[in-house]
Scaffold this motif. Structure first.
Motif, PDB file in Angstrom:
ATOM      1  N   ASN A 238       0.968  -1.040  -0.027  1.00  0.00           N
ATOM      2  CA  ASN A 238      -0.038   0.047  -0.100  1.00  0.00           C
ATOM      3  C   ASN A 238       0.952   1.334  -0.080  1.00  0.00           C
ATOM      4  N   THR A 239       1.993   1.283   1.036  1.00  0.00           N
ATOM      5  CA  THR A 239       2.877   2.485   1.046  1.00  0.00           C
ATOM      6  C   THR A 239       3.606   2.535  -0.341  1.00  0.00           C
ATOM      7  N   ILE A 240       4.063   1.518  -0.927  1.00  0.00           N
ATOM      8  CA  ILE A 240       4.793   1.642  -2.071  1.00  0.00           C
ATOM      9  C   ILE A 240       3.953   2.144  -3.327  1.00  0.00           C
ATOM     10  N   ASN A 241       2.959   1.628  -3.359  1.00  0.00           N
ATOM     11  CA  ASN A 241       1.809   2.229  -4.534  1.00  0.00           C
ATOM     12  C   ASN A 241       1.472   3.455  -4.168  1.00  0.00           C
ATOM     13  N   MET A 242       1.207   4.268  -3.128  1.00  0.00           N
ATOM     14  CA  MET A 242       0.860   5.500  -3.094  1.00  0.00           C
ATOM     15  C   MET A 242       2.199   6.276  -3.166  1.00  0.00           C
ATOM     16  N   THR A 243       3.487   5.888  -2.799  1.00  0.00           N
ATOM     17  CA  THR A 243       4.506   6.589  -3.054  1.00  0.00           C
ATOM     18  C   THR A 243       4.791   6.719  -4.532  1.00  0.00           C
ATOM     19  N   ARG A 244       4.748   5.656  -5.404  1.00  0.00           N
ATOM     20  CA  ARG A 244       4.994   6.029  -6.416  1.00  0.00           C
ATOM     21  C   ARG A 244       3.896   6.482  -7.337  1.00  0.00           C
ATOM     22  N   LYS A 245       2.625   6.525  -6.706  1.00  0.00           N
ATOM     23  CA  LYS A 245       1.501   7.273  -7.497  1.00  0.00           C
ATOM     24  C   LYS A 245       1.931   8.868  -7.400  1.00  0.00           C
ATOM     25  N   TYR A 246       2.356   9.172  -6.144  1.00  0.00           N
ATOM     26  CA  TYR A 246       2.443  10.715  -5.990  1.00  0.00           C
ATOM     27  C   TYR A 246       3.841  11.133  -5.937  1.00  0.00           C
ATOM     28  N   LEU A 247       4.658  10.238  -5.622  1.00  0.00           N
ATOM     29  CA  LEU A 247       6.350  10.913  -5.720  1.00  0.00           C
ATOM     30  C   LEU A 247       7.116  10.090  -6.847  1.00  0.00           C
ATOM     31  N   GLY A 248       6.702   9.164  -7.618  1.00  0.00           N
ATOM     32  CA  GLY A 248       7.364   8.558  -8.594  1.00  0.00           C
ATOM     33  C   GLY A 248       8.369   7.831  -7.982  1.00  0.00           C
ATOM     34  N   ASP A 249       9.426   7.467  -8.698  1.00  0.00           N
ATOM     35  CA  ASP A 249      10.489   6.608  -8.280  1.00  0.00           C
ATOM     36  C   ASP A 249      11.517   7.152  -7.440  1.00  0.00           C
ATOM     37  N   ARG A 250      11.742   8.574  -7.201  1.00  0.00           N
ATOM     38  CA  ARG A 250      12.664   9.420  -6.323  1.00  0.00           C
ATOM     39  C   ARG A 250      12.562   8.994  -4.960  1.00  0.00           C
ATOM     40  N   ALA A 251      11.425   8.760  -4.542  1.00  0.00           N
ATOM     41  CA  ALA A 251      11.344   8.498  -3.009  1.00  0.00           C
ATOM     42  C   ALA A 251      11.503   7.201  -2.685  1.00  0.00           C
ATOM     43  N   ARG A 252      11.989   7.088  -1.523  1.00  0.00           N
ATOM     44  CA  ARG A 252      12.083   5.496  -0.880  1.00  0.00           C
ATOM     45  C   ARG A 252      11.043   5.253   0.127  1.00  0.00           C
ATOM     46  N   VAL A 253      10.584   4.085   0.359  1.00  0.00           N
ATOM     47  CA  VAL A 253       9.678   3.580   1.366  1.00  0.00           C
ATOM     48  C   VAL A 253      10.532   2.834   2.403  1.00  0.00           C
ATOM     49  N   ILE A 254      10.285   3.286   3.516  1.00  0.00           N
ATOM     50  CA  ILE A 254      11.138   2.938   4.798  1.00  0.00           C
ATOM     51  C   ILE A 254      10.342   1.840   5.643  1.00  0.00           C
ATOM     52  N   VAL A 255      10.931   0.707   5.868  1.00  0.00           N
ATOM     53  CA  VAL A 255      10.411  -0.416   6.862  1.00  0.00           C
ATOM     54  C   VAL A 255      11.043  -0.313   8.215  1.00  0.00           C
ATOM     55  N   TYR A 256      10.377   0.052   9.166  1.00  0.00           N
ATOM     56  CA  TYR A 256      11.076  -0.141  10.822  1.00  0.00           C
ATOM     57  C   TYR A 256      10.947  -1.426  11.236  1.00  0.00           C
ATOM     58  N   LEU A 257      12.026  -1.969  11.722  1.00  0.00           N
ATOM     59  CA  LEU A 257      11.989  -3.366  12.428  1.00  0.00           C
ATOM     60  C   LEU A 257      12.677  -3.342  13.596  1.00  0.00           C
ATOM     61  N   PRO A 258      12.012  -2.765  14.609  1.00  0.00           N
ATOM     62  CA  PRO A 258      12.573  -2.915  16.092  1.00  0.00           C
ATOM     63  C   PRO A 258      13.413  -4.296  16.607  1.00  0.00           C
TER      64      PRO A 258
END
Length: 264
Positions: A238-258
């Protein structure tokens, strides 16, 4: 303040998390604070849902600060009318986050993410967002939900699988796995006193229940793990799809794993 290493761009960044109650400050206070951040060598600020309504966005656009955005979508809406689907732990405590067994999880989280990104687009801030954090739980961390969101002490995490919706999903999963209740009873090594007469009777007992130890509890843990994984995979997609839709390929999606969340 934290240091984030961005390998694919061969740079490192110092970022600071903007304390959520500060979002409501007036423009002058925000402007002064952002100036202090820049003077300290900070070049990125981390914010989460709630920052979009005040002066913070306008003041950020006056700076060179880049943005790490937690795209928060797992909060249960106040008007949600399905109390049977709220996550409930073994103590009978309910939680205000969407759980893996909510029938509207995917639809609601997609809609919430899309609406937030569209609002940020209208505010003209998208060009400063370089990283988007997938909401996997409190603080976007893959520990769901966490004691610190409930005012509990210590790190003894509860099982959140005692709602009617969760119990029903467990029964459905076990029915597919074993086909017949007799096969399930045999696999779980249940004697006559504890054997289930039909699938409708199957329920997850409290942790430590003697008859559930062994194969039954192993099946419960695998199902519980897979349920959480399903939610997290959806949220990453979901986050990847929305990031690509609005920000294209330039922005990264971050996953936090404590790391401290992974215990025996």
């Amino acid at each position: 303040m934290a240091r984030a290493v961005t390998r694919n761009k061969d740079i490192s960044r110092f970022f600071i998390t903007e304390y959520a109650p500060y979002y409501a400050h007036d423009a002058e206070r925000i402007r002064q604070r952002l100036a202090v951040y820049e003077s300290l060598g900070i070049d990125m600020i981390r914010v989460q849902t709630g920052w979009e309504t005040g002066a913070l966005i306008d003041e950020l656009q006056r700076t060179r600060l880049r943005i790490k955005f937690i795209l928060y979508v797992l909060g249960l809406p106040s008007d949600y009318g399905r109390p049977d689907e709220a996550m409930i732990d073994e103590h009978g405590v309910s939680n205000w986050h969407f759980g893996p067994w909510h029938t509207e999880l995917e639809e609601r989280t997609r809609k919430a993410a899309d609406e937030q990104m569209a609002m940020l687009s209208e505010r003209g801030i998208l060009d400063q967002i370089d990283e988007v954090c997938a909401d996997l739980g409190p603080a976007a961390e893959g520990l769901y939900p966490a004691n610190w969101t409930l005012g509990r002490e210590g790190h003894e995490e509860a099982y959140w699988c005692y709602s009617p919706a969760a119990q029903a999903d467990f029964r459905r999963t076990m029915a597919v796995r074993y086909a017949s209740i007799g096969a399930a009873n045999e696999a779980w090594r249940l004697d006559e006193d504890n054997a289930f007469a039909n699938w409708e009777e199957v329920a997850i007992p409290l942790p430590g229940t003697s008859w559930a130890r062994g194969p039954f509890w192993h099946d419960m843990l695998v199902w519980y793990r897979d349920s959480k994984r399903r939610l997290m995979r959806h949220q990453m997609d979901n986050t990847i799809n929305m990031t690509r839709k609005y920000l294209g390929d330039r922005a990264r999606v971050i996953v936090y794993l404590p790391g401290w969340a992974y215990t025996q």
